[in-house]
Write a protein that holds these residues in place. Structure first.
Motif, PDB file in Angstrom:
ATOM      1  N   ALA A  40       0.839  -1.206   0.000  1.00  0.00           N
ATOM      2  CA  ALA A  40       0.000   0.000   0.000  1.00  0.00           C
ATOM      3  C   ALA A  40       0.868   1.248   0.000  1.00  0.00           C
ATOM      4  O   ALA A  40       0.566   2.230  -0.715  1.00  0.00           O
ATOM      5  CB  ALA A  40      -0.929  -0.011   1.208  1.00  0.00           C
ATOM      6  N   ASN A  41       1.932   1.230   0.795  1.00  0.00           N
ATOM      7  CA  ASN A  41       2.827   2.392   0.833  1.00  0.00           C
ATOM      8  C   ASN A  41       3.553   2.599  -0.491  1.00  0.00           C
ATOM      9  O   ASN A  41       3.723   3.739  -0.961  1.00  0.00           O
ATOM     10  CB  ASN A  41       3.850   2.245   1.968  1.00  0.00           C
ATOM     11  CG  ASN A  41       3.220   2.459   3.322  1.00  0.00           C
ATOM     12  OD1 ASN A  41       2.196   3.126   3.447  1.00  0.00           O
ATOM     13  ND2 ASN A  41       3.814   1.885   4.336  1.00  0.00           N
ATOM     14  N   THR A  42       3.976   1.503  -1.111  1.00  0.00           N
ATOM     15  CA  THR A  42       4.657   1.597  -2.398  1.00  0.00           C
ATOM     16  C   THR A  42       3.708   2.129  -3.472  1.00  0.00           C
ATOM     17  O   THR A  42       4.083   3.003  -4.279  1.00  0.00           O
ATOM     18  CB  THR A  42       5.214   0.225  -2.807  1.00  0.00           C
ATOM     19  OG1 THR A  42       6.055  -0.263  -1.775  1.00  0.00           O
ATOM     20  CG2 THR A  42       5.987   0.305  -4.105  1.00  0.00           C
ATOM     21  N   ALA A  43       2.485   1.617  -3.489  1.00  0.00           N
ATOM     22  CA  ALA A  43       1.498   2.096  -4.468  1.00  0.00           C
ATOM     23  C   ALA A  43       1.193   3.567  -4.248  1.00  0.00           C
ATOM     24  O   ALA A  43       1.057   4.344  -5.213  1.00  0.00           O
ATOM     25  CB  ALA A  43       0.225   1.260  -4.366  1.00  0.00           C
ATOM     26  N   PHE A  44       1.103   3.981  -3.000  1.00  0.00           N
ATOM     27  CA  PHE A  44       0.846   5.385  -2.690  1.00  0.00           C
ATOM     28  C   PHE A  44       2.007   6.261  -3.163  1.00  0.00           C
ATOM     29  O   PHE A  44       1.792   7.314  -3.765  1.00  0.00           O
ATOM     30  CB  PHE A  44       0.625   5.551  -1.182  1.00  0.00           C
ATOM     31  CG  PHE A  44       0.512   6.970  -0.746  1.00  0.00           C
ATOM     32  CD1 PHE A  44      -0.662   7.685  -0.949  1.00  0.00           C
ATOM     33  CD2 PHE A  44       1.583   7.619  -0.135  1.00  0.00           C
ATOM     34  CE1 PHE A  44      -0.765   9.008  -0.546  1.00  0.00           C
ATOM     35  CE2 PHE A  44       1.483   8.939   0.259  1.00  0.00           C
ATOM     36  CZ  PHE A  44       0.307   9.629   0.059  1.00  0.00           C
ATOM     37  N   THR A  45       3.223   5.804  -2.899  1.00  0.00           N
ATOM     38  CA  THR A  45       4.406   6.594  -3.282  1.00  0.00           C
ATOM     39  C   THR A  45       4.501   6.761  -4.794  1.00  0.00           C
ATOM     40  O   THR A  45       4.810   7.867  -5.292  1.00  0.00           O
ATOM     41  CB  THR A  45       5.689   5.906  -2.756  1.00  0.00           C
ATOM     42  OG1 THR A  45       5.565   5.729  -1.354  1.00  0.00           O
ATOM     43  CG2 THR A  45       6.914   6.746  -3.041  1.00  0.00           C
ATOM     44  N   THR A  46       4.222   5.710  -5.540  1.00  0.00           N
ATOM     45  CA  THR A  46       4.293   5.820  -7.005  1.00  0.00           C
ATOM     46  C   THR A  46       3.140   6.650  -7.569  1.00  0.00           C
ATOM     47  O   THR A  46       3.320   7.382  -8.545  1.00  0.00           O
ATOM     48  CB  THR A  46       4.305   4.434  -7.668  1.00  0.00           C
ATOM     49  OG1 THR A  46       3.153   3.710  -7.263  1.00  0.00           O
ATOM     50  CG2 THR A  46       5.559   3.668  -7.318  1.00  0.00           C
ATOM     51  N   ALA A  47       1.981   6.545  -6.950  1.00  0.00           N
ATOM     52  CA  ALA A  47       0.821   7.273  -7.478  1.00  0.00           C
ATOM     53  C   ALA A  47       0.847   8.745  -7.088  1.00  0.00           C
ATOM     54  O   ALA A  47       0.320   9.588  -7.834  1.00  0.00           O
ATOM     55  CB  ALA A  47      -0.460   6.624  -6.991  1.00  0.00           C
ATOM     56  N   ILE A  48       1.422   9.073  -5.963  1.00  0.00           N
ATOM     57  CA  ILE A  48       1.398  10.471  -5.499  1.00  0.00           C
ATOM     58  C   ILE A  48       2.263  11.374  -6.391  1.00  0.00           C
ATOM     59  O   ILE A  48       2.022  12.587  -6.473  1.00  0.00           O
ATOM     60  CB  ILE A  48       1.848  10.565  -4.014  1.00  0.00           C
ATOM     61  CG1 ILE A  48       1.415  11.898  -3.372  1.00  0.00           C
ATOM     62  CG2 ILE A  48       3.323  10.442  -3.881  1.00  0.00           C
ATOM     63  CD1 ILE A  48      -0.003  11.992  -3.073  1.00  0.00           C
ATOM     64  N   ALA A  49       3.216  10.757  -7.067  1.00  0.00           N
ATOM     65  CA  ALA A  49       4.089  11.562  -7.935  1.00  0.00           C
ATOM     66  C   ALA A  49       3.333  12.134  -9.130  1.00  0.00           C
ATOM     67  O   ALA A  49       3.690  13.200  -9.644  1.00  0.00           O
ATOM     68  CB  ALA A  49       5.257  10.707  -8.417  1.00  0.00           C
ATOM     69  N   SER A  50       2.289  11.475  -9.561  1.00  0.00           N
ATOM     70  CA  SER A  50       1.561  11.950 -10.747  1.00  0.00           C
ATOM     71  C   SER A  50       0.269  12.681 -10.394  1.00  0.00           C
ATOM     72  O   SER A  50      -0.481  13.060 -11.282  1.00  0.00           O
ATOM     73  CB  SER A  50       1.243  10.759 -11.655  1.00  0.00           C
ATOM     74  OG  SER A  50       0.395   9.862 -10.975  1.00  0.00           O
ATOM     75  N   VAL A  51      -0.009  12.898  -9.137  1.00  0.00           N
ATOM     76  CA  VAL A  51      -1.248  13.572  -8.732  1.00  0.00           C
ATOM     77  C   VAL A  51      -1.052  15.074  -8.835  1.00  0.00           C
ATOM     78  O   VAL A  51      -0.019  15.626  -8.430  1.00  0.00           O
ATOM     79  CB  VAL A  51      -1.624  13.172  -7.279  1.00  0.00           C
ATOM     80  CG1 VAL A  51      -2.768  14.008  -6.757  1.00  0.00           C
ATOM     81  CG2 VAL A  51      -1.957  11.718  -7.215  1.00  0.00           C
ATOM     82  N   THR A  52      -2.117  15.733  -9.377  1.00  0.00           N
ATOM     83  CA  THR A  52      -2.041  17.185  -9.543  1.00  0.00           C
ATOM     84  C   THR A  52      -3.078  17.923  -8.710  1.00  0.00           C
ATOM     85  O   THR A  52      -2.887  19.093  -8.386  1.00  0.00           O
ATOM     86  CB  THR A  52      -2.226  17.559 -11.018  1.00  0.00           C
ATOM     87  OG1 THR A  52      -3.452  17.040 -11.482  1.00  0.00           O
ATOM     88  CG2 THR A  52      -1.067  17.046 -11.857  1.00  0.00           C
ATOM     89  N   THR A  53      -4.160  17.266  -8.346  1.00  0.00           N
ATOM     90  CA  THR A  53      -5.217  17.943  -7.599  1.00  0.00           C
ATOM     91  C   THR A  53      -5.264  17.449  -6.155  1.00  0.00           C
ATOM     92  O   THR A  53      -4.821  16.351  -5.828  1.00  0.00           O
ATOM     93  CB  THR A  53      -6.592  17.702  -8.246  1.00  0.00           C
ATOM     94  OG1 THR A  53      -6.902  16.339  -8.149  1.00  0.00           O
ATOM     95  CG2 THR A  53      -6.609  18.172  -9.697  1.00  0.00           C
ATOM     96  N   GLN A  54      -5.856  18.290  -5.308  1.00  0.00           N
ATOM     97  CA  GLN A  54      -5.995  17.934  -3.891  1.00  0.00           C
ATOM     98  C   GLN A  54      -6.985  16.787  -3.720  1.00  0.00           C
ATOM     99  O   GLN A  54      -6.790  15.930  -2.869  1.00  0.00           O
ATOM    100  CB  GLN A  54      -6.449  19.169  -3.095  1.00  0.00           C
ATOM    101  CG  GLN A  54      -6.529  18.959  -1.595  1.00  0.00           C
ATOM    102  CD  GLN A  54      -5.162  18.669  -0.972  1.00  0.00           C
ATOM    103  OE1 GLN A  54      -4.134  19.169  -1.429  1.00  0.00           O
ATOM    104  NE2 GLN A  54      -5.150  17.843   0.048  1.00  0.00           N
TER     105      GLN A  54
END
Length: 157
Positions: free
Chosen positions: A96-110
């Protein structure tokens, strides 16, 4: 010679007269020759009570040691059963932490960031709940045996 005959006659007469008295004396109960004083009897009783105390205390402690060995074996078996469950929970949290770390890099909105945080928290909560329910399914922890109460030690007289 006459002297020997007189001595022989007196001996026979003395034996004849003493025999009924000896038989009569044997019919009465003889007094015990080896009587113990109260102090000696108390010492013997104390020694016997110490031996009984030692035997019962050793038996109780041996039983306790056996119960402790069974308890430790059950505890080790439970820990061995919990270890894979804990490893699986840790793997799910790490994923879960790894998926969050990879996905948070491409997030642009709150809103997308909040959704990722919620997804991560939900995944960790699900892993913890799964672990907890699996541990509860194993049953209760083994109970530790109670140390035995030893009998009271005899007091020296």
């Amino acid at each position: 010679m006459i002297l020997i005959k007189k001595v022989g006659a007196i001996t026979v007469l003395a034996l004849a007269l003493a025999t009924p008295n000896a038989i009569a004396a044997e019919t009465t109960t003889p007094a015990p020759l080896n009587t113990l004083t109260a102090q000696e009897q108390a010492a013997i009783d104390f020694h016997n009570s110490i031996a009984a105390y030692t035997t019962s205390a050793r038996a109780a402690l041996e039983k306790f040691r056996a119960e402790v060995a069974v308890f430790q074996a059950a505890l080790e078996a439970r820990q061995a059963a919990i270890r894979p469950l804990a490893d699986a929970r840790q793997a799910a949290v790490t994923a879960a932490n790894t998926a969050f770390t990879t996905a948070i890099a491409s997030v642009t909105t709150q809103e997308a960031r909040d959704a990722l945080v919620k997804t991560r928290k939900d995944a960790i909560a699900a892993a913890n709940a799964t672990f907890k329910s699996a541990v509860e399914a194993l049953g209760a922890k083994p109970t530790k045996p109670v140390k035995p109460t030893l009998p009271t030690k005899p007091v020296k007289p």
